[in-house]
Design a protein around this motif. Structure first.
Motif, PDB file in Angstrom:
ATOM      1  N   PHE A 440       0.841  -0.943   0.193  1.00 19.94           N
ATOM      2  CA  PHE A 440       0.233   0.060  -0.111  1.00 19.94           C
ATOM      3  C   PHE A 440       0.949   1.387  -0.357  1.00 19.94           C
ATOM      4  CE2 PHE A 440      -2.208   3.771   2.554  1.00 19.94           C
ATOM      5  CZ  PHE A 440      -3.254   3.520   1.766  1.00 19.94           C
ATOM      6  N   PHE A 441       1.662   1.533   1.026  1.00 17.31           N
ATOM      7  CA  PHE A 441       2.481   2.857   1.093  1.00 17.31           C
ATOM      8  C   PHE A 441       3.237   2.916  -0.466  1.00 17.31           C
ATOM      9  CE2 PHE A 441       1.663   2.442   5.366  1.00 17.31           C
ATOM     10  CZ  PHE A 441       1.369   3.832   5.647  1.00 17.31           C
ATOM     11  N   ILE A 442       4.737   1.311  -0.683  1.00 16.49           N
ATOM     12  CA  ILE A 442       4.717   1.746  -2.127  1.00 16.49           C
ATOM     13  C   ILE A 442       4.316   2.831  -3.184  1.00 16.49           C
ATOM     14  CG2 ILE A 442       5.982   0.224  -3.894  1.00 16.49           C
ATOM     15  CD1 ILE A 442       7.993   0.566  -2.398  1.00 16.49           C
ATOM     16  N   LEU A 443       3.022   1.877  -3.387  1.00 18.99           N
ATOM     17  CA  LEU A 443       1.739   2.451  -3.956  1.00 18.99           C
ATOM     18  C   LEU A 443       1.811   4.318  -3.549  1.00 18.99           C
ATOM     19  CD1 LEU A 443      -0.787  -0.691  -4.940  1.00 18.99           C
ATOM     20  CD2 LEU A 443       1.632   0.227  -6.800  1.00 18.99           C
ATOM     21  N   LEU A 444       1.176   4.080  -3.268  1.00 15.74           N
ATOM     22  CA  LEU A 444       0.991   5.842  -2.701  1.00 15.74           C
ATOM     23  C   LEU A 444       2.053   6.827  -2.560  1.00 15.74           C
ATOM     24  CD1 LEU A 444      -1.469   7.452  -1.247  1.00 15.74           C
ATOM     25  CD2 LEU A 444       0.124   6.777   0.978  1.00 15.74           C
ATOM     26  N   LEU A 445       3.430   6.354  -2.001  1.00 16.47           N
ATOM     27  CA  LEU A 445       4.645   6.734  -2.851  1.00 16.47           C
ATOM     28  C   LEU A 445       4.528   6.684  -3.979  1.00 16.47           C
ATOM     29  CD1 LEU A 445       7.217   8.568  -1.962  1.00 16.47           C
ATOM     30  CD2 LEU A 445       7.849   6.688  -1.739  1.00 16.47           C
ATOM     31  N   ILE A 446       4.001   6.244  -5.070  1.00 16.30           N
ATOM     32  CA  ILE A 446       4.533   6.330  -6.355  1.00 16.30           C
ATOM     33  C   ILE A 446       3.740   6.787  -6.793  1.00 16.30           C
ATOM     34  CG2 ILE A 446       4.251   4.719  -8.808  1.00 16.30           C
ATOM     35  CD1 ILE A 446       5.534   2.304  -7.054  1.00 16.30           C
ATOM     36  N   THR A 447       2.674   7.179  -6.537  1.00 15.55           N
ATOM     37  CA  THR A 447       1.572   8.411  -6.769  1.00 15.55           C
ATOM     38  C   THR A 447       1.794   9.117  -6.677  1.00 15.55           C
ATOM     39  OG1 THR A 447      -0.122   6.193  -6.774  1.00 15.55           O
ATOM     40  CG2 THR A 447      -1.270   7.953  -7.278  1.00 15.55           C
ATOM     41  N   ASP A 448       2.212   9.619  -5.559  1.00 13.06           N
ATOM     42  CA  ASP A 448       2.379  10.687  -5.582  1.00 13.06           C
ATOM     43  C   ASP A 448       3.241  11.648  -5.385  1.00 13.06           C
ATOM     44  OD1 ASP A 448       2.001  12.883  -3.366  1.00 13.06           O
ATOM     45  OD2 ASP A 448       3.551  12.088  -1.823  1.00 13.06           O
ATOM     46  N   THR A 449       4.134  10.560  -6.030  1.00 11.61           N
ATOM     47  CA  THR A 449       5.212  11.354  -6.375  1.00 11.61           C
ATOM     48  C   THR A 449       5.112  11.734  -8.051  1.00 11.61           C
ATOM     49  OG1 THR A 449       7.197  10.279  -5.248  1.00 11.61           O
ATOM     50  CG2 THR A 449       8.105  11.401  -7.948  1.00 11.61           C
ATOM     51  N   LEU A 450       4.566  10.759  -8.973  1.00 10.70           N
ATOM     52  CA  LEU A 450       3.691  11.172 -10.075  1.00 10.70           C
ATOM     53  C   LEU A 450       3.422  11.557 -10.066  1.00 10.70           C
ATOM     54  CD1 LEU A 450       3.970   7.296 -11.760  1.00 10.70           C
ATOM     55  CD2 LEU A 450       5.316   9.179 -12.095  1.00 10.70           C
ATOM     56  N   CYS A 451       2.039  12.414  -9.340  1.00 12.48           N
ATOM     57  CA  CYS A 451       0.766  13.204  -9.687  1.00 12.48           C
ATOM     58  C   CYS A 451       2.107  14.818  -9.211  1.00 12.48           C
ATOM     59  CB  CYS A 451       0.348  12.941  -8.396  1.00 12.48           C
ATOM     60  SG  CYS A 451      -1.184  11.618  -9.099  1.00 12.48           S
ATOM     61  N   PHE A 452       2.527  14.180  -8.705  1.00  9.46           N
ATOM     62  CA  PHE A 452       3.696  15.875  -8.375  1.00  9.46           C
ATOM     63  C   PHE A 452       4.101  16.397  -9.773  1.00  9.46           C
ATOM     64  CE2 PHE A 452       7.702  17.448  -6.901  1.00  9.46           C
ATOM     65  CZ  PHE A 452       7.491  19.047  -6.988  1.00  9.46           C
ATOM     66  N   LEU A 453       4.770  15.370  -9.781  1.00 13.29           N
ATOM     67  CA  LEU A 453       5.130  15.052 -11.560  1.00 13.29           C
ATOM     68  C   LEU A 453       5.296  15.466 -12.867  1.00 13.29           C
ATOM     69  CD1 LEU A 453       8.599  12.875 -11.204  1.00 13.29           C
ATOM     70  CD2 LEU A 453       8.878  15.495 -10.654  1.00 13.29           C
ATOM     71  N   MET A 454       3.855  14.788 -13.147  1.00 13.70           N
ATOM     72  CA  MET A 454       2.867  15.009 -13.975  1.00 13.70           C
ATOM     73  C   MET A 454       2.238  17.090 -13.865  1.00 13.70           C
ATOM     74  SD  MET A 454       3.285  12.859 -16.490  1.00 13.70           S
ATOM     75  CE  MET A 454       1.917  13.373 -17.468  1.00 13.70           C
ATOM     76  N   ILE A 455       1.770  17.244 -12.570  1.00 15.44           N
ATOM     77  CA  ILE A 455       0.861  18.598 -12.556  1.00 15.44           C
ATOM     78  C   ILE A 455       2.233  19.904 -12.939  1.00 15.44           C
ATOM     79  CG2 ILE A 455      -0.001  20.629 -11.083  1.00 15.44           C
ATOM     80  CD1 ILE A 455      -0.664  17.751  -9.861  1.00 15.44           C
ATOM     81  N   ILE A 456       3.305  19.270 -12.787  1.00 15.21           N
ATOM     82  CA  ILE A 456       4.380  20.854 -12.856  1.00 15.21           C
ATOM     83  C   ILE A 456       5.503  20.373 -14.466  1.00 15.21           C
ATOM     84  CG2 ILE A 456       6.434  20.791 -12.524  1.00 15.21           C
ATOM     85  CD1 ILE A 456       6.978  21.190  -9.283  1.00 15.21           C
ATOM     86  N   TYR A 457       4.684  19.425 -14.882  1.00 16.37           N
ATOM     87  CA  TYR A 457       5.169  19.257 -16.632  1.00 16.37           C
ATOM     88  C   TYR A 457       4.119  20.067 -16.812  1.00 16.37           C
ATOM     89  CZ  TYR A 457       6.176  17.217 -21.057  1.00 16.37           C
ATOM     90  OH  TYR A 457       6.335  16.763 -22.319  1.00 16.37           O
ATOM     91  N   HIS A 458       2.835  19.618 -16.859  1.00 11.96           N
ATOM     92  CA  HIS A 458       1.728  19.910 -17.438  1.00 11.96           C
ATOM     93  C   HIS A 458       1.908  21.732 -17.663  1.00 11.96           C
ATOM     94  CE1 HIS A 458      -2.386  19.958 -19.369  1.00 11.96           C
ATOM     95  NE2 HIS A 458      -2.777  20.456 -18.144  1.00 11.96           N
ATOM     96  N   ASN A 459       2.021  21.883 -16.088  1.00  8.09           N
ATOM     97  CA  ASN A 459       1.606  23.097 -15.399  1.00  8.09           C
ATOM     98  C   ASN A 459       3.041  24.114 -17.073  1.00  8.09           C
ATOM     99  OD1 ASN A 459      -1.230  23.987 -14.383  1.00  8.09           O
ATOM    100  ND2 ASN A 459      -0.007  22.477 -13.884  1.00  8.09           N
ATOM    101  N   VAL A 460       4.136  24.000 -16.841  1.00  9.39           N
ATOM    102  CA  VAL A 460       5.057  24.532 -16.778  1.00  9.39           C
ATOM    103  C   VAL A 460       4.624  24.263 -18.792  1.00  9.39           C
ATOM    104  CG1 VAL A 460       7.509  24.031 -17.579  1.00  9.39           C
ATOM    105  CG2 VAL A 460       6.923  23.757 -15.031  1.00  9.39           C
TER     106      VAL A 460
END
Length: 462
Positions: A440-460
């Motif tokens: 559960f925490f492995i998936l949570l950390l991966i999802t959290d990091t990918l969402c952060f990077l995708m939001i920044i990449y999309h807006n940039v």
């Protein structure tokens, strides 16, 4: 011999000058020119003969380098050359009258100079020109003044997409001692000159622009900078992700070693200290808020949740065996690890029955004398599940009929063997939950990091 060569060189210079039709420029001519220009000249008055007219000052900025960009204090320092040009109608002469001198360098303390100030200066506002500066004046009265300095100005930092952020900083110049009715500024170019510019190691210069503000009373030099994210990725983002992943590995530590809590708290404190150091390098403003700050908070929340999950797992593991797990916990353990538990339980029960439950089908208090010839009497082996029963046989090899009192014993042992297969303890429930928490925490950390990077990449990218 030496005076002769000097005389010949001087004579040759005069002849060449006369041949070219150009008068000689001597120091005497320059001194005479300066004296004539300063007769009746006062630097208190504007350089126009008609006082109702405005003085037009042309401006130009030649950027040399970016000294420092402090996003925490929201200030930036530039090294540059500010070029100012205007026409002084009182400083006009004919070069023919002064040995062909067509330009003259005069100290700023002698003539009128356009005093400028940096309006968005973070320090004390002072005049930019110094007394040791000089102004180049040509025969038509055009004055050129170069001001070289380190300009430190405030900059509204937007770190929403840190470390992939782009900043726009500006240098705002305006007259220090005149109003818009007396003096206006006119930009020579729409871009900042980069004749002597040297690149910066922390950010890239993406674009520049020059605009006229306040009815041409102020000139704004805009500079667009893009941060180089490699330093922040290597020194901030990757260590944070690695420490978060290291914290999740606590569920792989065996419970019996007793090091789970200490390991988990050590990593949690390391992450907290690291987040403090990272937060000190971000601007102390709430609008706009950096997305990276939200990511730091999410990582801290995940680390705290991991600590709570470890405490819960240890509490279940060390619960008393007198309190059997409830139906929900038994169902969770059976769904997640029932096959392993049942197989282990059945194999251990079979080994126990084979080694311990070997009984003879005879009265417990009977002795060998109660059965004469017992040593010579053959026996037959009867196996039922995990029990091995030795029954005496007749001489013809047929076993005697089982006694009624022996049957309940066999049924009871059979029931005990069946119940051991389905027995689940709190320790087995804790082990099953560790597997769930780890995934559960492995998936949570991966999802959290990918969402952060995708939001920044999309807006940039927009």
């Amino acid at each position: 011999m030496k005076p002769i060569w000097v005389a010949l060189a001087a004579t040759l210079t005069v002849l060449m000058t006369s041949f070219n039709g150009m008068p000689a420029k001597t120091v005497t001519d320059a001194e005479r020119l300066f004296s004539d220009l300063m007769v009746g000249y006062s630097k208190m008055f504007r350089p126009v003969l008609n006082e109702s007219r405005q003085v037009v000052v042309s401006t130009l900025l030649d950027l040399i380098s970016i000294q420092d960009f402090n996003e925490v204090e929201e200030k930036i320092s530039f090294t540059g050359l500010l070029f100012l040009a205007w026409k002084d109608e009182r400083l006009v002469w004919d070069p023919k009258d002064y040995g062909g001198i067509d330009n003259l360098y005069i100290d700023v303390s002698k003539i009128w100079v356009s005093q400028m100030m940096l309006t968005n200066n973070v320090n004390k506002n002072e005049r930019l020109s110094e007394d040791w500066h000089t102004v180049k004046v040509n025969a038509s009265g055009v004055c050129a003044h170069h001001i070289g300095n380190v300009f430190t100005s405030s900059c509204d930092v937007d770190v929403t997409f840190y470390p992939w952020d782009t900043q726009t900083c500006s240098l705002d110049f305006m007259p220090a001692n005149y109003g818009v009715d007396k003096m206006i500024l006119y930009p020579l170019y729409h871009k900042v000159k980069l004749t002597y510019y040297s690149p910066n190691g922390a950010c890239d210069l993406m674009d520049t622009s020059v605009t006229s503000e306040l009815y041409s009373f102020m000139v704004r030099f805009n500079v667009v900078l893009e941060r180089k994210p490699r330093f922040a990725i290597v020194n901030v983002l990757l260590p944070l992700i690695i420490m978060s992943a290291l914290n999740i590995l606590v569920f792989l530590i065996p419970t019996e070693c007793g090091e789970r809590i200490s390991f988990c708290l050590t990593v949690l404190l390391s992450i907290a200290v690291f987040l403090t150091l990272v937060g000190d390098n971000l601007p102390k403003n709430s609008n706009p808020m950096s997305l990276f700050s939200y990511y730091l908070v999410s990582v801290l929340v995940i680390s705290v949740a991991i600590t709570l999950a470890v405490i819960c797992s240890l509490h279940m593991y060390h619960r008393s065996e007198k309190q059997q797990p409830g139906g929900a916990w038994r169902a969770i353990a059976m769904c997640l690890g029932c096959y392993y538990v049942r197989r282990t339980g059945s194999e251990s029960a079979d080994r126990t029955n084979r080694s311990d439950k070997i009984k003879f089908a005879r009265p417990e208090n009977a002795s060998d004398r109660s059965f004469p010839g017992m040593h010579s009497m053959p026996y037959s082996i009867h196996t039922h599940r995990s029990e091995i029963l030795y029954l005496p046989t007749h001489s013809n090899g047929t076993p005697p009929s089982a006694r009624p009192e022996d049957k309940p014993l066999q049924n009871k042992e059979t029931d005990d063997s069946d119940s051991s297969v389905l027995e689940i303890t709190w320790a087995e429930v804790s082990i099953a939950l560790d597997k769930v928490f780890f995934l559960f925490f492995i998936l949570l950390l991966i999802t959290d990091t990918l969402c952060f990077l995708m939001i920044i990449y999309h807006n940039v990218s927009l």
